[in-house]
Design an enzyme around this catalytic site. Sequence first.
Site, PDB file in Angstrom:
ATOM      1  N   ARG A 235       0.828  -1.213   0.000  1.00  0.00           N
ATOM      2  CA  ARG A 235       0.000   0.000   0.000  1.00  0.00           C
ATOM      3  C   ARG A 235       0.865   1.267   0.000  1.00  0.00           C
ATOM      4  NH1 ARG A 235      -2.981   2.809   3.858  1.00  0.00           N
ATOM      5  NH2 ARG A 235      -1.999   1.598   5.492  1.00  0.00           N
ATOM      6  N   LYS A 236       2.143   1.111  -0.229  1.00  0.00           N
ATOM      7  CA  LYS A 236       3.047   2.266  -0.297  1.00  0.00           C
ATOM      8  C   LYS A 236       2.958   2.897  -1.688  1.00  0.00           C
ATOM      9  CE  LYS A 236       6.296   0.336   3.079  1.00  0.00           C
ATOM     10  NZ  LYS A 236       7.677  -0.160   3.312  1.00  0.00           N
ATOM     11  N   THR A 237       1.775   3.352  -2.012  1.00  0.00           N
ATOM     12  CA  THR A 237       1.498   3.899  -3.339  1.00  0.00           C
ATOM     13  C   THR A 237       1.458   5.425  -3.291  1.00  0.00           C
ATOM     14  OG1 THR A 237      -0.849   3.586  -2.854  1.00  0.00           O
ATOM     15  CG2 THR A 237       0.229   1.876  -4.152  1.00  0.00           C
TER      16      THR A 237
ATOM     17  N   HIS B  27       6.720  -1.242  -7.362  1.00  0.00           N
ATOM     18  CA  HIS B  27       6.061   0.036  -7.669  1.00  0.00           C
ATOM     19  C   HIS B  27       6.715   1.258  -7.048  1.00  0.00           C
ATOM     20  CE1 HIS B  27       4.072   0.263  -3.659  1.00  0.00           C
ATOM     21  NE2 HIS B  27       4.075  -1.051  -3.757  1.00  0.00           N
TER      22      HIS B  27
END
Length: 296
Positions: free
Chosen positions: A144-146, A282
């Site tokens: 979730r490190k987006t 990502h």
Amino acid sequence: MASSLKYSNLLPASGEWKNDIRRYLSEDVPAFDVGGFVVGDEVKSATVNAKQSGVLAGVPFAQELADQTGLVIEWLIEEGAYIDVASGSKIPVAHVSGPVNNLLLAERTILNILSRASGIATKSRRVITLAREAGYTGIIAGTRKTTPGFRLIEKYAMLVGGVDTHRYDLSSMVMLKDNHVWATGSITKAVHAARSACGFSTKIEVECQSEAEANEAIEAGADIVMLDNFTNEGLVTAADNIKSKWLGKKNFLLECSGGLREDNLRSYLTNAIDIYSTSTVHQGTGVVDFNMKIDH
């Protein structure tokens, strides 16, 4: 997977993601568009070219941006395909037509979406391919490190590249990390409190620093146990011990987070772990370079 299953069908026909596209356009032109004034609104055509090799991703978002600006796109390459571009060359990805001022209005945002999404899809494809070649049969998942405001596109690109998206947001799955445990008092208390609210339909994951914590989480009813920051040897030993202890008694998955890279992947992966979650697919990922040129 059957060819009829397209990731673009995951996106609802109406939804907040379309408003995101509208906001991207507003961010780029908050007032007067002098460049658009200069070129006018004569209908012209342009070509979107890939200038680097990579997996094409982000197509439905680029398509929506074109729709919102009155442009027509003909896609020449299917999303998810690997584009092999020779050095110094380029390969046409799409033909675009419409009022020339709108072509130039949409140009940079379309290219940014394709570049970032394709970069993530390319890295995801590379990592999952290396994992399978190394004999790993489990799940590789993005974290979730987006980027705030761009998560949907980044998570979508992971899917196109072939990795799992993990949880999408805080409502998708309960993840109890060290801060949750410390604030609650114990792993058992945290898991029981979470289950009382999320019920049977939502999985609970607990971040654990030791075998003892993992066993407490499983006893309390955790569905997934994350073994956090274990050494390679310690990870295999802990995973084997935990699975042996609960064999035939409890159903759960073991996850490992942190430390996975392309250069250490072969020595890092073990099939004793069901899921490896990583931000390497990502975060800090390069882009695939595209351009758009007016046909003339």
